[in-house]
Design a protein around this motif. Structure first.
Motif, PDB file in Angstrom:
ATOM      1  N   GLU A   5       0.843  -1.211   0.000  1.00 29.33           N
ATOM      2  CA  GLU A   5       0.000   0.000   0.000  1.00 29.33           C
ATOM      3  C   GLU A   5       0.874   1.255   0.000  1.00 29.33           C
ATOM      4  OE1 GLU A   5      -3.917  -1.839   2.336  1.00 29.33           O
ATOM      5  OE2 GLU A   5      -2.283  -0.935   3.494  1.00 29.33           O
ATOM      6  N   GLN A   6       2.002   1.203   0.720  1.00 34.00           N
ATOM      7  CA  GLN A   6       2.939   2.341   0.722  1.00 34.00           C
ATOM      8  C   GLN A   6       3.495   2.570  -0.686  1.00 34.00           C
ATOM      9  OE1 GLN A   6       5.372   0.853   4.256  1.00 34.00           O
ATOM     10  NE2 GLN A   6       5.781   3.052   4.307  1.00 34.00           N
ATOM     11  N   ILE A   7       3.846   1.477  -1.352  1.00 32.31           N
ATOM     12  CA  ILE A   7       4.388   1.602  -2.719  1.00 32.31           C
ATOM     13  C   ILE A   7       3.315   2.138  -3.668  1.00 32.31           C
ATOM     14  CG2 ILE A   7       5.452   0.378  -4.671  1.00 32.31           C
ATOM     15  CD1 ILE A   7       6.557  -1.657  -2.562  1.00 32.31           C
ATOM     16  N   ASP A   8       2.068   1.662  -3.500  1.00 34.74           N
ATOM     17  CA  ASP A   8       0.949   2.196  -4.302  1.00 34.74           C
ATOM     18  C   ASP A   8       0.893   3.718  -4.183  1.00 34.74           C
ATOM     19  OD1 ASP A   8      -0.049  -0.178  -5.384  1.00 34.74           O
ATOM     20  OD2 ASP A   8      -1.476  -0.509  -3.735  1.00 34.74           O
ATOM     21  N   GLN A   9       0.998   4.210  -2.950  1.00 36.93           N
ATOM     22  CA  GLN A   9       0.932   5.660  -2.712  1.00 36.93           C
ATOM     23  C   GLN A   9       2.115   6.389  -3.338  1.00 36.93           C
ATOM     24  OE1 GLN A   9       0.346   6.382   1.512  1.00 36.93           O
ATOM     25  NE2 GLN A   9      -1.863   6.474   1.202  1.00 36.93           N
ATOM     26  N   LEU A  10       3.304   5.801  -3.224  1.00 35.42           N
ATOM     27  CA  LEU A  10       4.494   6.419  -3.816  1.00 35.42           C
ATOM     28  C   LEU A  10       4.360   6.514  -5.341  1.00 35.42           C
ATOM     29  CD1 LEU A  10       7.465   4.798  -1.843  1.00 35.42           C
ATOM     30  CD2 LEU A  10       6.950   7.234  -1.999  1.00 35.42           C
ATOM     31  N   ILE A  11       3.880   5.446  -5.949  1.00 36.65           N
ATOM     32  CA  ILE A  11       3.717   5.447  -7.401  1.00 36.65           C
ATOM     33  C   ILE A  11       2.694   6.500  -7.821  1.00 36.65           C
ATOM     34  CG2 ILE A  11       2.797   4.094  -9.354  1.00 36.65           C
ATOM     35  CD1 ILE A  11       4.286   1.686  -8.223  1.00 36.65           C
ATOM     36  N   LYS A  12       1.621   6.600  -7.080  1.00 32.96           N
ATOM     37  CA  LYS A  12       0.596   7.611  -7.374  1.00 32.96           C
ATOM     38  C   LYS A  12       1.193   9.017  -7.248  1.00 32.96           C
ATOM     39  CE  LYS A  12      -4.254   8.469  -6.374  1.00 32.96           C
ATOM     40  NZ  LYS A  12      -5.383   8.149  -5.507  1.00 32.96           N
ATOM     41  N   LYS A  13       1.955   9.226  -6.189  1.00 35.48           N
ATOM     42  CA  LYS A  13       2.579  10.535  -5.919  1.00 35.48           C
ATOM     43  C   LYS A  13       3.540  10.936  -7.045  1.00 35.48           C
ATOM     44  CE  LYS A  13       5.733  12.737  -2.648  1.00 35.48           C
ATOM     45  NZ  LYS A  13       6.633  12.497  -1.527  1.00 35.48           N
ATOM     46  N   HIS A  14       4.240   9.949  -7.627  1.00 33.03           N
ATOM     47  CA  HIS A  14       5.242  10.235  -8.653  1.00 33.03           C
ATOM     48  C   HIS A  14       4.739   9.981 -10.067  1.00 33.03           C
ATOM     49  CE1 HIS A  14       8.415  11.120  -5.783  1.00 33.03           C
ATOM     50  NE2 HIS A  14       8.006  10.078  -5.081  1.00 33.03           N
ATOM     51  N   GLY A  15       3.437   9.990 -10.249  1.00 27.81           N
ATOM     52  CA  GLY A  15       2.849   9.920 -11.582  1.00 27.81           C
ATOM     53  C   GLY A  15       3.082   8.612 -12.324  1.00 27.81           C
ATOM     54  N   GLY A  16       3.148   7.508 -11.580  1.00 34.19           N
ATOM     55  CA  GLY A  16       3.273   6.202 -12.228  1.00 34.19           C
ATOM     56  C   GLY A  16       4.701   5.745 -12.465  1.00 34.19           C
ATOM     57  N   ILE A  17       5.666   6.604 -12.112  1.00 38.55           N
ATOM     58  CA  ILE A  17       7.082   6.250 -12.278  1.00 38.55           C
ATOM     59  C   ILE A  17       7.720   6.246 -10.896  1.00 38.55           C
ATOM     60  CG2 ILE A  17       9.297   6.924 -13.286  1.00 38.55           C
ATOM     61  CD1 ILE A  17       7.680   8.352 -15.500  1.00 38.55           C
ATOM     62  N   ILE A  18       8.445   5.185 -10.581  1.00 38.63           N
ATOM     63  CA  ILE A  18       9.068   5.075  -9.256  1.00 38.63           C
ATOM     64  C   ILE A  18      10.525   4.655  -9.423  1.00 38.63           C
ATOM     65  CG2 ILE A  18       8.346   2.687  -8.847  1.00 38.63           C
ATOM     66  CD1 ILE A  18       7.956   4.922  -6.006  1.00 38.63           C
ATOM     67  N   GLN A  19      11.363   5.188  -8.540  1.00 40.94           N
ATOM     68  CA  GLN A  19      12.776   4.819  -8.543  1.00 40.94           C
ATOM     69  C   GLN A  19      13.078   4.030  -7.274  1.00 40.94           C
ATOM     70  OE1 GLN A  19      13.896   9.090  -9.667  1.00 40.94           O
ATOM     71  NE2 GLN A  19      15.602   7.880 -10.456  1.00 40.94           N
ATOM     72  N   THR A  20      13.990   3.090  -7.383  1.00 41.92           N
ATOM     73  CA  THR A  20      14.323   2.227  -6.251  1.00 41.92           C
ATOM     74  C   THR A  20      14.704   3.043  -5.018  1.00 41.92           C
ATOM     75  OG1 THR A  20      15.105   0.592  -7.839  1.00 41.92           O
ATOM     76  CG2 THR A  20      15.699   0.227  -5.552  1.00 41.92           C
ATOM     77  N   PHE A  21      15.490   4.110  -5.196  1.00 39.77           N
ATOM     78  CA  PHE A  21      15.927   4.895  -4.038  1.00 39.77           C
ATOM     79  C   PHE A  21      14.743   5.521  -3.295  1.00 39.77           C
ATOM     80  CE2 PHE A  21      15.687   8.638  -6.792  1.00 39.77           C
ATOM     81  CZ  PHE A  21      15.364   9.656  -5.910  1.00 39.77           C
ATOM     82  N   GLN A  22      13.666   5.869  -4.030  1.00 44.54           N
ATOM     83  CA  GLN A  22      12.490   6.464  -3.384  1.00 44.54           C
ATOM     84  C   GLN A  22      11.817   5.442  -2.468  1.00 44.54           C
ATOM     85  OE1 GLN A  22      10.642   7.505  -7.122  1.00 44.54           O
ATOM     86  NE2 GLN A  22      11.131   9.678  -6.876  1.00 44.54           N
ATOM     87  N   VAL A  23      11.797   4.201  -2.914  1.00 46.38           N
ATOM     88  CA  VAL A  23      11.200   3.115  -2.129  1.00 46.38           C
ATOM     89  C   VAL A  23      12.035   2.868  -0.871  1.00 46.38           C
ATOM     90  CG1 VAL A  23      10.647   0.653  -2.164  1.00 46.38           C
ATOM     91  CG2 VAL A  23      10.168   2.052  -4.175  1.00 46.38           C
ATOM     92  N   LEU A  24      13.355   2.818  -1.058  1.00 47.78           N
ATOM     93  CA  LEU A  24      14.250   2.573   0.082  1.00 47.78           C
ATOM     94  C   LEU A  24      14.195   3.716   1.098  1.00 47.78           C
ATOM     95  CD1 LEU A  24      17.339   1.078  -1.821  1.00 47.78           C
ATOM     96  CD2 LEU A  24      15.519  -0.154  -0.623  1.00 47.78           C
ATOM     97  N   GLU A  25      14.110   4.954   0.598  1.00 46.31           N
ATOM     98  CA  GLU A  25      13.994   6.119   1.490  1.00 46.31           C
ATOM     99  C   GLU A  25      12.717   6.067   2.323  1.00 46.31           C
ATOM    100  OE1 GLU A  25      14.317   9.716  -0.819  1.00 46.31           O
ATOM    101  OE2 GLU A  25      16.509   9.613  -0.888  1.00 46.31           O
ATOM    102  N   ALA A  26      11.684   5.430   1.781  1.00 44.48           N
ATOM    103  CA  ALA A  26      10.409   5.314   2.496  1.00 44.48           C
ATOM    104  C   ALA A  26      10.445   4.167   3.512  1.00 44.48           C
ATOM    105  CB  ALA A  26       9.267   5.112   1.505  1.00 44.48           C
ATOM    106  N   GLY A  27      11.607   3.500   3.613  1.00 35.84           N
ATOM    107  CA  GLY A  27      11.754   2.435   4.597  1.00 35.84           C
ATOM    108  C   GLY A  27      11.224   1.087   4.138  1.00 35.84           C
ATOM    109  N   ILE A  28      11.048   0.924   2.837  1.00 41.40           N
ATOM    110  CA  ILE A  28      10.539  -0.334   2.284  1.00 41.40           C
ATOM    111  C   ILE A  28      11.737  -1.151   1.799  1.00 41.40           C
ATOM    112  CG2 ILE A  28       9.087  -1.334   0.475  1.00 41.40           C
ATOM    113  CD1 ILE A  28       7.555   1.461   0.588  1.00 41.40           C
ATOM    114  N   SER A  29      11.745  -2.426   2.096  1.00 38.19           N
ATOM    115  CA  SER A  29      12.877  -3.274   1.717  1.00 38.19           C
ATOM    116  C   SER A  29      12.900  -3.531   0.211  1.00 38.19           C
ATOM    117  CB  SER A  29      12.824  -4.601   2.463  1.00 38.19           C
ATOM    118  OG  SER A  29      11.783  -5.399   1.947  1.00 38.19           O
TER     119      SER A  29
END
Length: 197
Positions: A5-29
């Motif tokens: 669900e956190q990743i869903d929100q990140l992808i929505k926030k970044h317009g459908g494009i996500i970078q690995t570092f953004q996921v890691l910064e959010a504390g997701i493995s």
């Protein structure tokens, strides 16, 4: 909220494009992220860059993410500044001398190189048609780049860009002349401007 669900929100926030570092910064493995990528069918667009299957592909922004030192220049910069009536067929970027552009060229990108000390001259940010922020050269730098590379393009593109630039209220002739001196196109620029001004 679980990690998917956190990743869903990140992808929505970044317009459908996500970078690995953004996921890691959010504390997701990484493990959870790669499981998400596989389950949701995200496309691997470039090193560390993933696109949601339902996102519009902003190829300019993806190019920016793939090669952060690539600055949109020449005909592509004309498009950003409304100095051409043509949408670029392929993108033009400028990188520092020494960067290996072969993968960009394989993907149809027109790559120009410039000395490291001139690479940052005239860099600004602009929005792609999809609303993402990318690096592009300002109008004055773009005019100088076109003059330097005139043998690699249609002369009509250069002439139209100069005509439109001269009509613009937001032009900066002082900056244009400073850049022209830096890039050794001052004499040529004066010849064009004498006809247009």
């Amino acid at each position: 909220m679980n990690q998917f669900e956190q990743i869903d929100q990140l992808i929505k926030k970044h317009g459908g494009i996500i970078q690995t570092f953004q996921v890691l910064e959010a504390g997701i493995s990484k493990f959870a992220f790669y499981a998400y990528v596989k389950e949701k069918g995200l496309e691997h667009a470039a090193h560390g860059v993933y696109i949601s299957p339902d996102a519009w592909t902003d190829s300019m922004y993806l190019l920016h993410l793939r090669c952060e030192q690539a600055i949109f220049s020449h005909e592509t910069a004309l498009f950003f500044h409304d100095l051409t009536d043509r949408e670029p067929i392929w993108y033009s970027v400028t990188v520092k001398t020494g960067y290996n552009p072969s993968r960009l060229r394989e993907d149809g990108v027109q790559v120009y190189t410039v000395k490291k000390e001139l690479h940052e001259v005239g860099v600004i940010t602009a929005k792609t048609p999809f609303g993402h922020t990318v690096l592009v050269y300002d109008m004055e730098r773009t005019i100088c780049d076109l003059l330097r590379s005139r043998s690699r393009m249609e002369i009509q593109i250069l002439q139209n860009a100069l005509k439109q630039y001269v009509r613009r209220k937001d032009k900066n002739l002082r900056t244009l002349m400073q850049y022209a001196a830096m890039f050794h196109v001052e004499k040529l620029l004066r010849q064009y401007l004498e006809v247009l001004l």
